[in-house]
Scaffold this motif. Structure first.
Motif, mmCIF file in Angstrom:
data_model
loop_
_atom_site.group_PDB
_atom_site.id
_atom_site.type_symbol
_atom_site.label_atom_id
_atom_site.label_comp_id
_atom_site.label_asym_id
_atom_site.label_seq_id
_atom_site.Cartn_x
_atom_site.Cartn_y
_atom_site.Cartn_z
ATOM 1 N N TRP A 20 10.879 -16.516 -20.044
ATOM 2 C CA TRP A 20 10.229 -16.470 -18.738
ATOM 3 C C TRP A 20 9.679 -15.076 -18.507
ATOM 4 O O TRP A 20 10.199 -14.085 -19.042
ATOM 5 C CB TRP A 20 11.221 -16.796 -17.626
ATOM 6 N N VAL A 23 14.648 -13.457 -12.961
ATOM 7 C CA VAL A 23 14.052 -13.397 -14.287
ATOM 8 C C VAL A 23 14.096 -11.960 -14.788
ATOM 9 O O VAL A 23 13.742 -11.032 -14.056
ATOM 10 C CB VAL A 23 12.606 -13.944 -14.276
ATOM 11 N N THR A 48 11.866 -11.762 -20.090
ATOM 12 C CA THR A 48 13.164 -11.997 -20.712
ATOM 13 C C THR A 48 13.095 -11.748 -22.211
ATOM 14 O O THR A 48 14.123 -11.737 -22.888
ATOM 15 C CB THR A 48 13.635 -13.442 -20.478
ATOM 16 N N THR A 90 5.565 -18.765 -18.733
ATOM 17 C CA THR A 90 6.654 -19.009 -19.669
ATOM 18 C C THR A 90 6.143 -18.787 -21.090
ATOM 19 O O THR A 90 4.942 -18.822 -21.360
ATOM 20 C CB THR A 90 7.210 -20.440 -19.545
ATOM 21 N N TYR A 141 9.001 -22.186 -11.602
ATOM 22 C CA TYR A 141 10.068 -22.034 -12.587
ATOM 23 C C TYR A 141 11.020 -23.229 -12.576
ATOM 24 O O TYR A 141 11.621 -23.553 -13.605
ATOM 25 C CB TYR A 141 10.837 -20.732 -12.349
ATOM 26 N N LEU A 192 20.853 -15.156 -14.431
ATOM 27 C CA LEU A 192 20.561 -14.500 -15.661
ATOM 28 C C LEU A 192 21.510 -14.709 -16.787
ATOM 29 O O LEU A 192 22.651 -14.615 -16.631
ATOM 30 C CB LEU A 192 20.582 -13.019 -15.462
ATOM 31 N N GLY A 230 17.110 -16.698 -17.122
ATOM 32 C CA GLY A 230 16.480 -17.049 -15.861
ATOM 33 C C GLY A 230 17.304 -18.010 -15.037
ATOM 34 O O GLY A 230 18.228 -18.650 -15.541
#
Length: 551
Positions: free
Chosen positions: A299, A473, A283, A180, A502, A532, A463
């Motif tokens: 993420w 992700v 991301t 992350t 996650y 998403l 995410g």
């Protein structure tokens, strides 16, 4: 009306088989015989080229193997095109002006005689054999630079010429390195730093000095370094990005930007890099606020499954080798660049990256397949869906509707939205709306705005965790444009270990001090996830580095 350069061509990815067929558009032999027609059919039409005078119009015919084109004529009721005496099969290119058409296809182009007028405002076409009509097609308004594909019912769907039609790529087993941001900004840097032979970096914007320096070092030691970015980001190209791209080119890297009249997508918006036999999917943008760890909650995952890495490399090549991807030197010519500040926040590192096993990894790309795949994942949830996102493009957004459907069948749903100033008002309205839905229908649906609490500046992650063992992700925002018009890349990671990583990250952010109203309806176990997010916003507004935000 303009004179038609009638073309029956195989456009890789521009025209596919019958609806529902799982076919690689780059490999026409992958279509099953059962899908092939017994007579030629009109598969697509390109009536409104970008070129002056509409030069390069064409029609796409799907032709059975062993067909003599000379038996057929194409008519619009006013004119007729005589096809050449040539035995062909699959999709072939026939045109009265072969030179410009050869720039649109990799297969042989055959010249034909006659003319048919294709009107940009609409046309009726007939394919005739003797006195019999074997195929018909009709379209109305034709968008410039887009090809219209006809389905089996004769309906036409338009999309930019050259857009791909990639299938979902799947790999079983293996490991991924989960991380992350801003906790672990060194992970994407380490992937690039370790490359010996190739680096393919795809992004929306690029302003990271340290990533640029690693790319320059790699290029100077002989690594094949290629960078593909968006040519027309909403906030413009910054002076910092222009300077970095100049330096990359000077070091020997290949830098191309996708956009303009042949741009293929509304935005080239993915965030990934392939380095030798590994790849990182994020991301976050390649900028200090994102991969630099100076602002955004994001993420990311590093993968090494050969099929996934190869799928990303093929996606990169398909986009970078398209004629709409122009060299940086051409894009920058005569162009002014925007001044922008750079994010320089400092945040603690609470979560270390972990290498965890996965049962299955899938590569999803938009607009080709990600919309359907993400919706199916949400609709398949049995226990829980947890979503972290910047914002949602309205209460009727496709993925949000799927999460509400899940709550109505008893799935625990949690939606964590950004409380940043530029989306706070719309996010609060959505939270209030969802509160009303949850209370009226007694649903296990909870939503709230995030309070960073000093751990990050803003949420930019896209995410989700579904049933505790499936993670989504990538770059796909929760809006219609991202699903239908942008190039986006998403990983679907399945397995308890990767889901647990996650899920713990989501839980930590969820339990931060709440900055807005919450929907106090039973979310029990909290294992879960939903997909998403982070939106370019209905107005297509995306805030740049001056606001500390990216796409």
């Amino acid at each position: 009306m303009t004179k038609l350069a009638v073309v029956c061509l195989l456009v890789a990815g521009a025209v596919g088989p019958a609806v529902g067929a799982a076919v690689d558009p780059a490999d026409p032999s992958s279509a099953t015989d059962a899908l092939r027609p017994t007579e030629p059919r009109i598969a697509a039409v390109y009536p409104n080229p970008v070129a002056d005078g509409d030069r390069g119009e064409f029609v796409v015919l799907d032709v059975p193997n062993g067909t003599d084109l000379g038996d057929y004529r194409l008519s619009d009721g006013d004119g007729e095109l005589v096809l050449p005496n040539r035995t062909v099969g699959d999709r072939v290119a026939v045109t009265t002006v072969p030179a410009p058409v050869r720039n649109l296809t990799r297969i042989a182009v055959v010249a034909a005689n006659g003319s048919v007028a294709l009107a940009n405002g609409g046309e009726r076409l007939r394919l005739r054999r003797g006195n019999s009509t074997v195929a018909r097609a009709r379209y109305r308004e034709a968008p410039e630079g887009e090809i219209g594909r006809f389905d089996d019912r004769g309906a036409v769907a338009w999309r930019p010429l050259g857009r791909t039609n990639r299938s979902v790529v799947t790999a079983t087993g293996g490991e991924v390195r989960a991380f992350t941001l801003p906790d672990a900004p060194g992970v994407p840097l380490d992937v690039i730093r370790g490359a010996d032979s190739r680096i393919l970096l795809a992004g929306y914007t690029f302003t990271s000095e340290r990533i640029a320096q690693e790319l320059e070092r790699a290029a100077r030691r002989g690594v094949d370094v290629r960078v593909l970015l968006d040519a027309e980001p909403v906030d413009g190209i910054t002076r910092r990005q222009a300077r970095l791209l100049d330096s990359l080119v000077d070091a020997g890297a290949t830098v191309r930007l996708l956009g303009g009249p042949h741009g293929r997508y509304a935005f080239h918006h993915p965030k990934y890099a392939v380095a030798d036999d590994r790849a990182v999917v994020l991301t976050e943008n390649w900028k200090p606020a994102g991969t630099g760890g100076h602002a955004s909650r994001g993420w990311g995952a590093v993968v090494s499954q050969p099929r996934i890495v190869d799928g990303l490399a093929k996606t990169f090549r398909a986009d970078a080798e398209w004629r709409g991807a122009r060299p940086w030197s051409q894009v920058r010519r005569g162009r002014s660049f925007e001044r922008a500040s750079v994010a320089n926040g400092s945040f603690p590192s609470h979560r270390s990256p972990e290498t965890v096993p996965v049962n299955r990894t899938r590569l999803l790309v938009a607009p080709d397949n990600a919309g359907r795949a993400v919706t199916a994942a949400l609709d398949g949830a049995d226990e829980s869906i947890d979503v972290i996102q910047m914002s949602v493009d309205g209460r009727d957004q496709r993925f949000l509707r799927a999460t509400v459907r899940a709550a109505r069948r008893g799935v625990d749903v949690r939606l964590l939205l950004s409380g940043a100033w530029y989306v706070e008002e719309e996010n609060r309205r959505l939270v209030e709306h969802l509160r009303g839905v949850a209370e009226r229908e007694d649903l296990p649906l909870t939503a709230k705005l995030a309070e960073p609490g000093g751990d990050f500046e803003k949420i930019h992650a896209k995410g989700a965790v579904i049933d505790g063992d499936q993670v989504l992700v990538g770059s796909l925002n929760w809006n219609g444009e991202s699903i239908r018009s942008n190039r986006e890349v998403v990983l679907s990671l399945e397995g308890e270990a990767v889901g647990g990583y996650y899920e713990a990250a989501f839980e930590a952010d969820w339990n931060g001090e709440e900055s807005g109203p919450s929907l106090p309806v039973g979310i029990a176990a909290g294992i879960g996830g939903c997909a998403l997010l982070a939106v370019l916003v209905a107005r297509r507004i995306e805030f740049g580095e001056s606001a500390g935000v990216g796409g």
